[in-house]
Design a protein around this motif. Structure first.
Motif, PDB file in Angstrom:
ATOM      1  N   GLY A   1       0.883   5.067  -2.294  1.00  0.00           N
ATOM      2  CA  GLY A   1       0.092   5.255  -3.500  1.00  0.00           C
ATOM      3  C   GLY A   1       0.700   6.198  -4.507  1.00  0.00           C
TER       4      GLY A   1
ATOM      5  N   HIS B   1      -4.921  10.054  -4.013  1.00  0.00           N
ATOM      6  CA  HIS B   1      -4.468  10.001  -2.620  1.00  0.00           C
ATOM      7  C   HIS B   1      -4.530  11.385  -1.989  1.00  0.00           C
ATOM      8  CE1 HIS B   1      -1.033  10.298   0.390  1.00  0.00           C
ATOM      9  NE2 HIS B   1      -1.931   9.537   0.975  1.00  0.00           N
TER      10      HIS B   1
ATOM     11  N   TRP C   1      -5.713  16.338  -3.139  1.00  0.00           N
ATOM     12  CA  TRP C   1      -5.562  15.013  -3.718  1.00  0.00           C
ATOM     13  C   TRP C   1      -4.572  15.039  -4.884  1.00  0.00           C
ATOM     14  CZ3 TRP C   1      -8.623  10.891  -1.788  1.00  0.00           C
ATOM     15  CH2 TRP C   1      -9.599  11.276  -0.865  1.00  0.00           C
TER      16      TRP C   1
ATOM     17  N   VAL D   1      -5.455   5.813  -8.965  1.00  0.00           N
ATOM     18  CA  VAL D   1      -5.720   5.925  -7.538  1.00  0.00           C
ATOM     19  C   VAL D   1      -5.416   7.349  -7.115  1.00  0.00           C
ATOM     20  CG1 VAL D   1      -5.095   5.166  -5.221  1.00  0.00           C
ATOM     21  CG2 VAL D   1      -5.214   3.498  -7.092  1.00  0.00           C
TER      22      VAL D   1
ATOM     23  N   LEU E   1      -9.635  -0.917  -2.699  1.00  0.00           N
ATOM     24  CA  LEU E   1      -8.335  -0.570  -2.138  1.00  0.00           C
ATOM     25  C   LEU E   1      -8.294  -0.994  -0.683  1.00  0.00           C
ATOM     26  CD1 LEU E   1      -8.173   3.084  -3.493  1.00  0.00           C
ATOM     27  CD2 LEU E   1      -6.638   1.240  -4.223  1.00  0.00           C
TER      28      LEU E   1
ATOM     29  N   ASP F   1      -4.673   9.861   5.922  1.00  0.00           N
ATOM     30  CA  ASP F   1      -4.501   9.356   4.563  1.00  0.00           C
ATOM     31  C   ASP F   1      -5.772   8.693   4.044  1.00  0.00           C
ATOM     32  OD1 ASP F   1      -1.487   9.553   3.635  1.00  0.00           O
ATOM     33  OD2 ASP F   1      -1.471   9.095   5.778  1.00  0.00           O
TER      34      ASP F   1
ATOM     35  N   TRP G   1      -7.685   7.273   0.082  1.00  0.00           N
ATOM     36  CA  TRP G   1      -7.448   6.921  -1.318  1.00  0.00           C
ATOM     37  C   TRP G   1      -8.783   6.667  -2.007  1.00  0.00           C
ATOM     38  CZ3 TRP G   1      -4.783   5.174   2.838  1.00  0.00           C
ATOM     39  CH2 TRP G   1      -3.390   5.396   2.872  1.00  0.00           C
TER      40      TRP G   1
END
Length: 340
Positions: free
Chosen positions: A267, A209, A217, A207, A235, A194, A196
């Motif tokens: 997120g 992710h 993404w 944001v 973040l 993961d 971000w």
């Protein structure tokens, strides 16, 4: 009545002062002997930390801060090293920011005695802001959008080589959207897959992710203010699900407004707590179950995952990072401190 309610809402929204008898931490300054602005910071332990910043400056301590060695690459005095990711006292990767060829990555395997440049941007439209690692081998470096999509480089050998991630895996960028190279925390990771990206500058502060190591993404909106000088600046994720976003407007650092957003679903959605630090904050870190935030206007902490905040210092810092049991902060004028 509307004016009274507005004033009450504003009072309740900003970081609360410490209550009587509440025990708060303090920053213990560690003189570095230089005046560089350190936006890059990587905490390794209570004794080992790296900072990077203006004038090509990279410092390392291995004794908890009483002494610092200047270990930056030679001939880089015109570069700004806005991010550093250290794996231990010997191995580290640094990122210089800027348009075109000023965006570069260097790696050392001997504590900064020698560096090898492993990436140099050749696209005049790209501007690299931050880098982050999943583990000592896999990492990402992100640039502002080029031709309407964010650009990311990936490494699978600890930053010794980099290859572009296909931009087809990114959602379209908003007009004016970009990252902020304020603390090296506009890109972060948690767990093996993961990652971000924090953005601002567009119609909304978003944001992005990725749940597959950076290949694909998705984007989510936050309620943080967004403008050419405002958005999400940092973040930090405690787990792949629980995270905090923080920011504001660096051109108007005392402006009231929602500076914090919280997520508990990795997120996909973000909520704004009813109370948050007063003004712009650029750095963020978890220390166990406590969240630390820093910025030009001071330092704040939250012991409940970002819902309630208390200011504990008024000094200026740009970045904060923790490696249990220690937390470090860095900022302008060569300021570096360890949490007491």
């Amino acid at each position: 009545m509307r004016v009274v309610l507005l004033v009450l809402a504003l009072v309740l929204s900003v970081a609360a002062p410490a209550s009587a008898g509440e025990r708060l931490p303090t920053w213990e300054l560690k003189p570095t002997g230089v005046t560089a602005q350190f936006r890059g910071l990587s905490a390794v332990s209570a004794r080992v930390a790296w900072v990077s910043g203006t004038q090509g400056t990279v410092l390392r301590t291995v004794d908890g801060g009483p002494t610092w060695a200047s270990v930056g690459p030679p001939g880089t005095e015109t570069l700004q090293f806005r991010d550093v990711e250290a794996f231990d006292a010997d191995h580290a990767v640094i990122l210089s920011i800027g348009p075109g060829t000023d965006s570069r990555v260097y790696r050392t395997d001997d504590g900064g005695a020698h560096w090898r440049q492993t990436f140099q941007n050749t696209d005049a439209a790209a501007f690299y802001d931050c880098l982050a690692f999943f583990d000592p081998w896999r990492g990402l470096a992100m640039s502002d959008p080029v031709d309407g999509r964010f650009r990311v480089q990936a490494t699978f050998d600890g930053g010794r080589s980099w290859q572009p991630v296909p931009d087809s895996g990114f959602p379209p960028a908003l007009p004016g959207e970009a990252g902020f190279a304020a603390s090296g925390q506009c890109l972060t990771t948690s767990g093996p897959f993961d990652a971000w990206i924090a953005t601002g500058g567009g119609a909304t502060a978003r944001v992005l992710h990725s749940g597959d190591g950076g290949r694909h993404w998705t984007a989510s909106d936050t309620l943080l203010p967004s403008s050419p000088s405002a958005g999400v600046f940092a973040l930090a994720f405690r787990t792949p699900f629980q995270g905090v976003a923080i920011g504001g407007d660096f051109a108007n650092p005392d402006a009231p407004g929602p500076a914090v957003a919280l997520t508990r679903d990795g997120g996909r959605t973000w909520t704004t707590p009813g109370q948050y630090p007063a003004g712009y904050r650029s750095g963020l870190a978890w220390h166990g179950g406590t969240v630390l935030a820093v910025g030009p206007g001071g330092s704040d902490l939250s012991r409940d995952g970002g819902r309630l905040w208390t200011r504990f210092d008024t000094g200026s810092f740009d970045s904060v990072d923790c490696a249990p049991p220690a937390c470090w902060a860095s900022g302008p004028g060569g300021r570096v401190a360890r949490l007491r």
